[in-house]
Write an enzyme that holds these catalytic residues in place. Sequence first.
Site, mmCIF file in Angstrom:
data_model
loop_
_atom_site.group_PDB
_atom_site.id
_atom_site.type_symbol
_atom_site.label_atom_id
_atom_site.label_comp_id
_atom_site.label_asym_id
_atom_site.label_seq_id
_atom_site.Cartn_x
_atom_site.Cartn_y
_atom_site.Cartn_z
ATOM 1 N N HIS A 83 68.107 49.921 46.931
ATOM 2 C CA HIS A 83 69.147 49.577 46.245
ATOM 3 C C HIS A 83 70.224 50.618 46.223
ATOM 4 O O HIS A 83 71.252 50.194 46.537
ATOM 5 C CB HIS A 83 68.630 49.837 44.678
ATOM 6 C CG HIS A 83 69.637 49.679 43.534
ATOM 7 N ND1 HIS A 83 69.900 48.234 43.038
ATOM 8 C CD2 HIS A 83 70.599 50.263 43.081
ATOM 9 C CE1 HIS A 83 70.814 48.664 42.040
ATOM 10 N NE2 HIS A 83 71.438 49.727 42.302
ATOM 11 N N GLU A 84 69.818 51.926 46.212
ATOM 12 C CA GLU A 84 70.674 53.123 46.460
ATOM 13 C C GLU A 84 71.242 53.081 47.700
ATOM 14 O O GLU A 84 72.400 53.293 47.913
ATOM 15 C CB GLU A 84 70.068 54.679 46.042
ATOM 16 C CG GLU A 84 69.646 54.742 44.736
ATOM 17 C CD GLU A 84 70.607 54.151 43.463
ATOM 18 O OE1 GLU A 84 71.784 54.276 43.792
ATOM 19 O OE2 GLU A 84 70.209 53.639 42.590
ATOM 20 N N HIS B 137 74.224 50.849 47.847
ATOM 21 C CA HIS B 137 75.566 51.348 47.132
ATOM 22 C C HIS B 137 76.050 52.364 48.484
ATOM 23 O O HIS B 137 77.235 52.291 48.566
ATOM 24 C CB HIS B 137 75.017 52.291 46.120
ATOM 25 C CG HIS B 137 74.974 51.508 44.752
ATOM 26 N ND1 HIS B 137 75.830 50.826 44.159
ATOM 27 C CD2 HIS B 137 73.728 51.451 43.969
ATOM 28 C CE1 HIS B 137 75.475 50.297 43.003
ATOM 29 N NE2 HIS B 137 74.285 50.602 42.856
ATOM 30 N N GLU C 290 77.502 47.160 42.340
ATOM 31 C CA GLU C 290 76.403 46.551 42.085
ATOM 32 C C GLU C 290 76.081 45.577 43.018
ATOM 33 O O GLU C 290 74.875 45.195 43.069
ATOM 34 C CB GLU C 290 76.171 46.644 40.523
ATOM 35 C CG GLU C 290 74.866 46.332 40.156
ATOM 36 C CD GLU C 290 73.979 47.699 40.071
ATOM 37 O OE1 GLU C 290 74.604 48.691 40.418
ATOM 38 O OE2 GLU C 290 72.822 47.474 39.947
HETATM 39 CO CO CO Z 1 72.959 50.415 41.097
#
Ligand code: CO
Length: 498
Positions: A263-264, A267, A294
Amino acid sequence: MKPESRYQEYKTLMGRIADLDFANAVLGWDQQVYMPKNGSEGRGRQMATLSTFSHELFTSGKLEGILRDLAEEQNLDDSQRFNVQRTLKDVLRKKKYSEAFVEEMALTTSKAFGAWHEARTKRDFKVFEPLLAKIVELKRQEAEFLGYEEHPYNALVEDYEPGLRVSRIDEVFDQVKRELFPFTREIAARFKPDTSFLAKTFPKEKQWEFSKRIIEKMGYDFESGRADDAPHPFCTTFAPGDVRITIRSAENEFNMMLFAAVHEAGHALYELGLPQREQYGLPLGSALSMAFHESQSRFWENSIGRSLPFWKGQYGTLQKLFPENLAGVSLADFYRGVNAVEPSFIRVEADELTYHAHIYIRYLIEKALMSREIEVKDIPSFWNDRYQEYLGIRPSHDGEGCLQDVHWSYGSFGYFPTYSFGSFYAAQLHAAMKRDLPDFDGKVERGEFSAILKWLREKVHVHGKRYSSDELLTRVTGEPLNGNHFMSGMRVKYGALG
Ligand code: CO
């Protein structure tokens, strides 16, 4: 003065503001990752000083004067014109904040963070209630001086997803209520995979070995970033070419580290794909919105990391790393396990389907607080009743209920909807990518993510703030946000699973 040098002055000033903000990000990162407890008072002051300098430069008459000159200028190219107009709009919005308001908000939120932390530990909303009431009152004032149409909440959402309005959020969540909630109940009732193997002991170093391998395959480059442990996973940018992530882990919860890292890193790849060098500190070098940010993390985490093709390709490696835990678990059982659906109390641990009920409930509360339909003292019962209504479970205390998220203590109202919108954007991008890229599932299975990253870089990242989310989705996918992509993706996935 020549327009070129006036534009250069604008760039120089914006660059200085970005220098201050990125330096502040280093201090904030260190605060969460390495700083000893007793450093917190001094660090708070230093960060406040840098924010104040940055705010003063941004709202100074000097920048506004340059922008007003440039706004009249005929000889700018499209990109320059865009940067100027967008910055002027942002400056005029920021100027609506009086010094007294900014100071009071900063003071209140710094006290509120401590109170929230204590309240959560003691599972006692009363500890947080007076300061939260003060914050809500300030947010109501903020909406008034910023101005809005239709609903005061619109003024606050603007910070996280420009242009998004309550009427549109309601429309999207109406579909979620009509289609996703009944579907989620149906799946949760009949799909009950074994997840016990995910709770065996997975030594942290080996988890990291696997997670690192995956995020490197995604294209995250440790020459342009690094990963550290922190209580909360996040991604932060210090400079073009230095985008850090933090992760957390638990040895008996396999899901935690890997999916946080993916997830990170999602980003981080977005930040690294922005034209930050050429457009340093300018709108065209910055992320479109929180919701679009997101969409990038959720795309990698859910559309890739929780997909069958991904695990077809990676499960063998994982089994070899953890033979004692996984040798007897088939690929099919593992894939079912990491996609289990179960109503639960904690948002950040929720699965892909129940997640949106958590968001919807927070949205209802924020909206009702802003329109004064409820007051802060009503939050715990409102929260618990909605969990009962939408997830069929009732928190036994506020620690697993309305005290779990930090956002309100920071004064972040209007942020939550971006988590759901990010997921819905991600699903729509995923569908378009599958049309555009031949043998998409095969690429994912073989761990060939470079074509996927290239697609995201060229279609999404490179544009910075040039388009609104709906405009960008229309360019890339042929239509503005359409919730059917998320719904049909989930129907196909969970139809096959359960
Ligand atoms: Co996030």
